[in-house]
Design a protein around this motif. Structure first.
Motif, PDB file in Angstrom:
ATOM      1  N   GLY A  26       0.916  -1.054  -0.416  1.00 25.72           N
ATOM      2  CA  GLY A  26       0.183   0.124   0.053  1.00 25.72           C
ATOM      3  C   GLY A  26       0.886   1.262   0.034  1.00 25.72           C
ATOM      4  O   GLY A  26       1.844   0.908   0.604  1.00 25.72           O
ATOM      5  N   GLY A  28      -0.113   4.724   0.891  1.00 28.26           N
ATOM      6  CA  GLY A  28      -1.221   5.723   1.485  1.00 28.26           C
ATOM      7  C   GLY A  28      -0.429   6.441   2.842  1.00 28.26           C
ATOM      8  O   GLY A  28       0.898   6.056   3.040  1.00 28.26           O
ATOM      9  N   TRP A  29      -1.438   7.458   3.265  1.00 24.80           N
ATOM     10  CA  TRP A  29      -0.509   8.371   4.404  1.00 24.80           C
ATOM     11  C   TRP A  29      -0.018   7.492   5.369  1.00 24.80           C
ATOM     12  O   TRP A  29       1.205   7.587   5.419  1.00 24.80           O
ATOM     13  N   ILE A  30      -0.521   6.137   5.535  1.00 19.32           N
ATOM     14  CA  ILE A  30       0.502   5.853   6.916  1.00 19.32           C
ATOM     15  C   ILE A  30       1.708   4.852   6.659  1.00 19.32           C
ATOM     16  O   ILE A  30       2.386   4.813   6.798  1.00 19.32           O
ATOM     17  N   ARG A  52      -2.385  -1.404  -5.946  1.00 24.99           N
ATOM     18  CA  ARG A  52      -2.567  -1.494  -7.151  1.00 24.99           C
ATOM     19  C   ARG A  52      -1.905  -1.049  -8.638  1.00 24.99           C
ATOM     20  O   ARG A  52      -2.262  -1.782  -9.426  1.00 24.99           O
ATOM     21  N   ARG A  56       2.020   4.179  -9.020  1.00 25.18           N
ATOM     22  CA  ARG A  56       1.751   4.915  -7.414  1.00 25.18           C
ATOM     23  C   ARG A  56       3.071   3.734  -7.662  1.00 25.18           C
ATOM     24  O   ARG A  56       3.822   4.439  -6.389  1.00 25.18           O
ATOM     25  N   ALA A  87      -0.732  -1.976   4.920  1.00 25.42           N
ATOM     26  CA  ALA A  87      -0.786  -0.673   5.003  1.00 25.42           C
ATOM     27  C   ALA A  87      -1.800   0.134   4.161  1.00 25.42           C
ATOM     28  O   ALA A  87      -2.623   0.877   3.699  1.00 25.42           O
ATOM     29  N   ASP A  92      -9.445  -4.009   4.257  1.00 31.32           N
ATOM     30  CA  ASP A  92      -8.345  -5.310   3.229  1.00 31.32           C
ATOM     31  C   ASP A  92      -7.720  -5.639   4.265  1.00 31.32           C
ATOM     32  O   ASP A  92      -6.955  -6.513   3.409  1.00 31.32           O
ATOM     33  N   HIS A  93      -7.387  -5.450   5.572  1.00 40.26           N
ATOM     34  CA  HIS A  93      -6.137  -5.890   6.607  1.00 40.26           C
ATOM     35  C   HIS A  93      -6.743  -7.222   5.963  1.00 40.26           C
ATOM     36  O   HIS A  93      -5.163  -8.188   6.103  1.00 40.26           O
ATOM     37  N   HIS A  96      -5.525  -8.390   2.715  1.00 39.66           N
ATOM     38  CA  HIS A  96      -3.699  -8.598   2.284  1.00 39.66           C
ATOM     39  C   HIS A  96      -2.748  -9.588   3.431  1.00 39.66           C
ATOM     40  O   HIS A  96      -2.005  -9.758   3.301  1.00 39.66           O
ATOM     41  N   GLU A 110      -1.042  -3.334   9.979  1.00 39.29           N
ATOM     42  CA  GLU A 110      -2.228  -1.338  10.855  1.00 39.29           C
ATOM     43  C   GLU A 110      -3.440  -1.968  11.375  1.00 39.29           C
ATOM     44  O   GLU A 110      -4.319  -2.820  11.176  1.00 39.29           O
ATOM     45  N   PRO A 112      -7.498  -1.500  13.202  1.00 34.91           N
ATOM     46  CA  PRO A 112      -7.836  -2.050  13.605  1.00 34.91           C
ATOM     47  C   PRO A 112      -6.970  -3.498  12.630  1.00 34.91           C
ATOM     48  O   PRO A 112      -7.286  -3.710  11.561  1.00 34.91           O
ATOM     49  N   TRP A 139       1.731   1.416  17.039  1.00 36.97           N
ATOM     50  CA  TRP A 139       2.318   1.455  17.478  1.00 36.97           C
ATOM     51  C   TRP A 139       2.483   2.137  19.010  1.00 36.97           C
ATOM     52  O   TRP A 139       4.256   2.488  19.330  1.00 36.97           O
ATOM     53  N   ASP A 190     -11.796   3.257  12.737  1.00 38.42           N
ATOM     54  CA  ASP A 190      -9.988   4.590  12.902  1.00 38.42           C
ATOM     55  C   ASP A 190      -9.402   4.528  14.376  1.00 38.42           C
ATOM     56  O   ASP A 190      -8.370   4.496  14.528  1.00 38.42           O
ATOM     57  N   TYR A 194      -7.698   2.453  19.634  1.00 41.97           N
ATOM     58  CA  TYR A 194      -7.235   3.037  20.660  1.00 41.97           C
ATOM     59  C   TYR A 194      -7.208   3.268  22.061  1.00 41.97           C
ATOM     60  O   TYR A 194      -7.162   2.956  23.022  1.00 41.97           O
TER      61      TYR A 194
HETATM   62  N1  LIG Z   1      -0.539   4.403  13.553  1.00 46.90           N
HETATM   63  C1  LIG Z   1      -1.485   5.295  13.206  1.00 46.90           C
HETATM   64  O1  LIG Z   1      -1.430   5.848  13.609  1.00 46.90           O
HETATM   65  C2  LIG Z   1      -1.997   5.081  11.344  1.00 46.90           C
HETATM   66  C3  LIG Z   1      -2.605   6.478  11.491  1.00 46.90           C
HETATM   67  C4  LIG Z   1      -3.087   6.550   9.633  1.00 46.90           C
HETATM   68  C5  LIG Z   1      -3.638   5.579   9.982  1.00 46.90           C
HETATM   69  N2  LIG Z   1      -3.401   3.742  10.025  1.00 46.90           N
HETATM   70  C6  LIG Z   1      -4.440   2.371   9.375  1.00 46.90           C
HETATM   71  O2  LIG Z   1      -3.459   2.795   8.567  1.00 46.90           O
HETATM   72  C7  LIG Z   1      -4.670   2.685   7.220  1.00 46.90           C
HETATM   73  C8  LIG Z   1      -4.901   2.807   6.118  1.00 46.90           C
HETATM   74  O3  LIG Z   1      -4.653   3.933   6.287  1.00 46.90           O
HETATM   75  P1  LIG Z   1      -4.438   5.450   5.814  1.00 46.90           P
HETATM   76  O4  LIG Z   1      -5.168   6.690   5.874  1.00 46.90           O
HETATM   77  O5  LIG Z   1      -2.655   5.177   5.398  1.00 46.90           O
HETATM   78  O6  LIG Z   1      -5.300   4.831   3.948  1.00 46.90           O
HETATM   79  P2  LIG Z   1      -4.851   5.485   2.878  1.00 46.90           P
HETATM   80  O7  LIG Z   1      -3.867   7.358   2.433  1.00 46.90           O
HETATM   81  O8  LIG Z   1      -6.266   5.577   2.241  1.00 46.90           O
HETATM   82  O9  LIG Z   1      -4.416   4.326   2.442  1.00 46.90           O
HETATM   83  C9  LIG Z   1      -4.542   3.412   2.495  1.00 46.90           C
HETATM   84  C10 LIG Z   1      -4.313   2.334   0.615  1.00 46.90           C
HETATM   85  O10 LIG Z   1      -4.753   0.930   0.406  1.00 46.90           O
HETATM   86  C11 LIG Z   1      -4.583   0.910  -0.345  1.00 46.90           C
HETATM   87  N3  LIG Z   1      -5.583   0.445  -0.829  1.00 46.90           N
HETATM   88  C12 LIG Z   1      -5.896  -0.668  -1.578  1.00 46.90           C
HETATM   89  N4  LIG Z   1      -7.501  -0.962  -1.744  1.00 46.90           N
HETATM   90  C13 LIG Z   1      -7.919   0.278  -1.816  1.00 46.90           C
HETATM   91  C14 LIG Z   1      -9.155   0.539  -2.078  1.00 46.90           C
HETATM   92  N5  LIG Z   1     -10.132  -0.112  -2.237  1.00 46.90           N
HETATM   93  N6  LIG Z   1      -9.843   2.069  -1.815  1.00 46.90           N
HETATM   94  C15 LIG Z   1      -8.698   2.823  -1.161  1.00 46.90           C
HETATM   95  N7  LIG Z   1      -6.671   2.474  -1.075  1.00 46.90           N
HETATM   96  C16 LIG Z   1      -6.762   1.314  -0.887  1.00 46.90           C
HETATM   97  C17 LIG Z   1      -3.977   2.372  -1.369  1.00 46.90           C
HETATM   98  O11 LIG Z   1      -2.660   1.948  -1.661  1.00 46.90           O
HETATM   99  P3  LIG Z   1      -2.040   1.720  -3.646  1.00 46.90           P
HETATM  100  O12 LIG Z   1      -3.202   2.489  -3.841  1.00 46.90           O
HETATM  101  O13 LIG Z   1      -1.147   1.891  -3.651  1.00 46.90           O
HETATM  102  O14 LIG Z   1      -2.524   0.088  -4.002  1.00 46.90           O
HETATM  103  C18 LIG Z   1      -4.161   3.300  -0.739  1.00 46.90           C
HETATM  104  O15 LIG Z   1      -2.957   4.087  -0.952  1.00 46.90           O
HETATM  105  C19 LIG Z   1      -5.913   1.968   7.929  1.00 46.90           C
HETATM  106  O16 LIG Z   1      -5.811   0.666   8.740  1.00 46.90           O
HETATM  107  C20 LIG Z   1      -5.417   2.989   9.248  1.00 46.90           C
HETATM  108  O17 LIG Z   1      -6.350   2.020  10.717  1.00 46.90           O
HETATM  109  C21 LIG Z   1      -2.189   3.798  11.349  1.00 46.90           C
END
Ligand SMILES: NC(=O)c1ccc[n+]([C@@H]2O[C@H](COP(=O)([O-])OP(=O)(O)OC[C@H]3O[C@@H](n4cnc5c(N)ncnc54)[C@H](OP(=O)(O)O)[C@@H]3O)[C@@H](O)[C@H]2O)c1
Length: 344
Positions: A26, A28-30, A52, A56, A87, A92-93, A96, A110, A112, A139, A190, A194
């Motif tokens: 993945g 994304g942001w995290i 995907r 990207r 991530a 999707d966890h 994947h 990641e 939950p 974390w 989300d 925590y």
């Molecule tokens: N530990 C923390 O502090 C923290 C903070 C934020 C989020 N998180 C966790 O991290 C996870 C991801 O959060 P995020 O904020 O990083 O999300 P995000 O920015 O939306 O990124 C999710 C990634 O998942 C992939 N993906 C696969 N199938 C998808 C679909 N059908 N639609 C959209 N994206 C899809 C995409 O990567 P590709 O396009 O490259 O495939 C996308 O970039 C969540 O479960 C969240 O709980 C944890």
């Protein structure tokens, strides 16, 4: 009376110790924050990223100096790496992580782990059947401040712990993924993870006895929306209590405390990120552990724990055993049931 002192964190040197080759699933942001944290502060190596779409994956690899980019998650888990960091979004966890485990890769997933206990159990069974390491990426528990908290609890310094409380609120109504029910969004999955984790860590065995929450409709997303905010009360047969709350509608204080008969421990806001720990005794004395509030730059501590566990042949982390993940998810399910919205 013996001298009261706070323990120092028992954590590894980030730049020494075992170094793993990480594959990032993945983009994304995290995923970006995790990669930056590891590259800035540790000797861990990010060797592969998968998306995907190939474009990207290549863009992420170029931005972060990662040697191999993969245009599908199937291709990524086949790449040569020691561990896969999952991530993607909550829903999707399961798929994947299963993909990675079936390819023989240990996983950091990641939070939950999955939104439902049933899916989480399936992953746990798969990891155990394959003898592979698996951990939910909570974390907070690997941060130095939580090492202090654990040692304080183990020392008995607080006396008998009778109550815990955690609140987390961040205005995220405009964040599409975080508020989209179709992506498992909402305050429970989300950020509720925590506060439930905190209650379960401090007072394991509590059950949810009352919960109130409601869905919050968001313009642009059809239907009643995901959970906007909730409060829950937890208790056990010894009358130990926890109150937890989470909101995607407002920036609430986001602090936590553990109350004992001798002293109360406070985790200054935000309680799930790096920051100070304060212990206040009944007689007024105060002890303080200071830690800079460096937020997500500190995501690397969980990666060090994964590296330590895998290098020692462990299949679970004592900081976040899979049983504790299942217990936290069970609290989330209990709260959803009591809110009258099990599918939320
Ligand atoms: N530990 C923390 O502090 C923290 C903070 C934020 C989020 N998180 C966790 O991290 C996870 C991801 O959060 P995020 O904020 O990083 O999300 P995000 O920015 O939306 O990124 C999710 C990634 O998942 C992939 N993906 C696969 N199938 C998808 C679909 N059908 N639609 C959209 N994206 C899809 C995409 O990567 P590709 O396009 O490259 O495939 C996308 O970039 C969540 O479960 C969240 O709980 C944890």
């Amino acid at each position: 009376m013996s001298e009261r002192i706070l323990p120092l964190p028992d954590v590894p040197d980030p730049r020494s110790g075992p170094s793993l080759r990480w594959a990032i699933l993945g983009t994304g942001w995290i995923a970006a924050r995790f990669v930056e944290a590891l590259q800035t502060s540790t000797n861990q190596r990010i060797v592969a990223v998968g998306s995907r779409t190939r474009a990207r994956a290549e863009a992420f690899a170029a931005e972060h100096g990662i040697e191999s980019a993969h245009g599908s998650y199937e291709e990524l888990v086949a790449a040569d790496a020691d561990v896969v960091y999952v991530a993607t979004g909550h829903l999707d966890h399961f798929g994947h992580a299963r993909l990675a485990l079936e390819a023989g890769r240990p996983v950091l997933i990641e939070k939950p782990l999955t939104p439902t206990v049933a899916e989480a159990r399936e992953l746990v069974e798969l990891a155990r059947a394959k003898g592979l390491f698996a951990m939910e990426a909570v974390w907070s528990l690997a941060l130095p401040r939580y090492s202090v908290v654990r040692q304080v609890l183990d020392s008995g310094m607080l006396g008998e712990v009778v109550e815990a409380s955690a609140n987390l609120g961040e205005r995220l109504v405009d964040h599409h993924r975080a508020m989209d029910p179709a992506q498992g969004g909402g305050a429970m999955n989300d950020i509720g993870t925590y506060v439930m984790m905190f209650a379960n860590e401090v007072l394991p065995g509590l059950r949810v006895t009352a919960a109130h929450g409601m869905r919050h409709a968001v313009p642009g997303i059809a239907g009643p929306g995901a959970i906007g905010q909730f409060h829950a009360l937890l208790a056990d047969e010894r009358d130990r209590l926890a109150t937890v709350s989470a909101s995607m509608l407002a920036d609430t204080p986001t602090a936590a405390y553990i109350a004992g008969t001798e002293a109360t421990l406070e985790l200054e806001a935000p309680f799930y990120q790096p920051g100070p720990v304060v212990v206040r005794f009944h007689d007024g004395e105060e002890l303080r552990y200071d830690e800079p509030a460096l937020a997500h730059t500190q995501l690397f501590w969980e990666a060090l724990e994964v590296a330590r566990c895998i290098s020692e042949g462990l299949t679970e982390s004592p900081l976040r055993p899979l049983a504790q993940t299942l217990a936290t998810l069970s609290l989330m399910e209990q709260a959803r049931e009591l809110m009258g919205d099990p599918a939320a």
